[in-house]
Enzyme design. Structure first.
Site, PDB file in Angstrom:
ATOM      1  N   CYS A 127       0.822  -1.204   0.000  1.00 46.92           N
ATOM      2  CA  CYS A 127       0.000   0.000   0.000  1.00 46.92           C
ATOM      3  C   CYS A 127       0.863   1.263   0.000  1.00 46.92           C
ATOM      4  O   CYS A 127       1.503   1.572  -0.990  1.00 46.92           O
ATOM      5  CB  CYS A 127      -0.977  -0.039   1.164  1.00 46.92           C
ATOM      6  SG  CYS A 127      -2.361   1.098   0.989  1.00 46.92           S
ATOM      7  N   HIS A 128       0.918   2.020   1.090  1.00 48.20           N
ATOM      8  CA  HIS A 128       1.822   3.161   1.182  1.00 48.20           C
ATOM      9  C   HIS A 128       3.196   2.766   1.720  1.00 48.20           C
ATOM     10  O   HIS A 128       4.111   3.586   1.744  1.00 48.20           O
ATOM     11  CB  HIS A 128       1.220   4.252   2.072  1.00 48.20           C
ATOM     12  CG  HIS A 128       0.063   4.975   1.453  1.00 48.20           C
ATOM     13  ND1 HIS A 128      -1.242   4.536   1.587  1.00 48.20           N
ATOM     14  CD2 HIS A 128       0.002   6.085   0.663  1.00 48.20           C
ATOM     15  CE1 HIS A 128      -2.053   5.359   0.935  1.00 48.20           C
ATOM     16  NE2 HIS A 128      -1.334   6.300   0.367  1.00 48.20           N
ATOM     17  N   GLU A 141      -5.728   7.220  -4.251  1.00 49.92           N
ATOM     18  CA  GLU A 141      -5.476   8.384  -3.399  1.00 49.92           C
ATOM     19  C   GLU A 141      -6.558   9.440  -3.616  1.00 49.92           C
ATOM     20  O   GLU A 141      -7.048  10.072  -2.662  1.00 49.92           O
ATOM     21  CB  GLU A 141      -4.101   8.967  -3.699  1.00 49.92           C
ATOM     22  CG  GLU A 141      -3.526   9.796  -2.583  1.00 49.92           C
ATOM     23  CD  GLU A 141      -3.144   8.960  -1.367  1.00 49.92           C
ATOM     24  OE1 GLU A 141      -3.958   8.917  -0.408  1.00 49.92           O
ATOM     25  OE2 GLU A 141      -2.050   8.368  -1.364  1.00 49.92           O
TER      26      GLU A 141
END
Length: 248
Positions: A153-154, A184
């Site tokens: 993910c991030h 996002e």
């Protein structure tokens, strides 16, 4: 109900309480960052740590938690709103909670002690992962000595400046994924984050790919494993496990 949940957790996660010095160890790295500059609460997306942790433990690996500064890793409250049995198991055990409240300092660790490193996500990582002290020294060394580097993910924010011991960027020329620009935008944080992860990964020479928004998508490139979003956390861990078993 809590008693039943605790019992289930004990059955599924009991290996965490056992001593297993002969087992390989996986390092899960989590954020220390709990508030965005605009005041929004952020932190670790809990399932991106708990789902991989359970996968690794059930496969017979020890798991340690680290963070850039050590100590507490704040949990993004949005990540606990939807029902999640594994999160419930985790949150109903003090020993497991303490793993996130007392994380190891990343830069103080010896990369020789770890077979793989897994950077868990959450928006907080966008601030403290890219320049985290020790990230290149630990992850770069793990990779260079035949181990696995992974992120979800991030979490791939840790990869944007991550270098191998020879000074080259780990992701240059490799296939990767991570939270998309479209995802996002859909969560309304395009203007809040310091950069768009998809754009940054592309700009540093990675071959970026994505699947459908918020659906499972993982990429394996040599010994680098990345997952696009929370749905990819468990599967990314499974890909790491497969690589580890094949390397024996």
């Amino acid at each position: 109900m809590k008693t039943i949940i605790a019992l289930i957790a004990t059955i599924l996660l009991i290996p965490l309480a056992q001593s297993a010095d002969d087992k390989q160890t996986v390092l899960i790295v989590v954020t220390n960052y709990g508030q965005m500059p605009d005041g929004k609460t952020t932190g670790l997306w809990l399932a991106e740590a708990t789902h991989p942790w359970q996968k690794f433990v059930k496969a017979g690996y020890q798991v340690h938690f680290a963070s850039p500064k050590g100590g507490n890793s704040p949990i993004d409250p949005r990540s606990t709103k939807k029902p999640d049995a594994i999160n419930d198991q985790f949150l109903n055990h003090k020993a497991y909670q303490n793993a996130l409240k007392n994380t190891k300092v990343l830069k103080d660790l010896d990369p020789n002690n770890y077979a793989a490193i897994f950077f868990a996500g959450g928006h907080g990582t966008m601030w403290d992962f890219p320049n985290a002290a020790g990230a290149s020294e630990i992850a770069g060394k793990i990779y260079s000595q035949g181990g696995i580097v992974s992120a979800v993910c991030h979490g791939p924010a840790a990869l944007v400046n991550l270098k191998l011991p020879d000074g080259t960027l780990l992701i240059k020329g490799k296939k990767v994924t991570g939270f998309t620009n479209s995802e996002e935008e859909k969560v309304g944080l395009t203007k809040a984050v310091p950069f768009l992860l998809e754009d940054k990964l592309k700009s540093q020479g990675a071959s970026y790919s994505s699947g459908e928004d918020f659906k499972l998508h993982t990429v394996v490139s040599d010994r680098l494993v990345t997952g696009q979003n929370p749905a990819s956390a468990g599967p990314a861990a499974e890909a790491v496990i497969k690589l580890l078993k094949n390397s024996r």
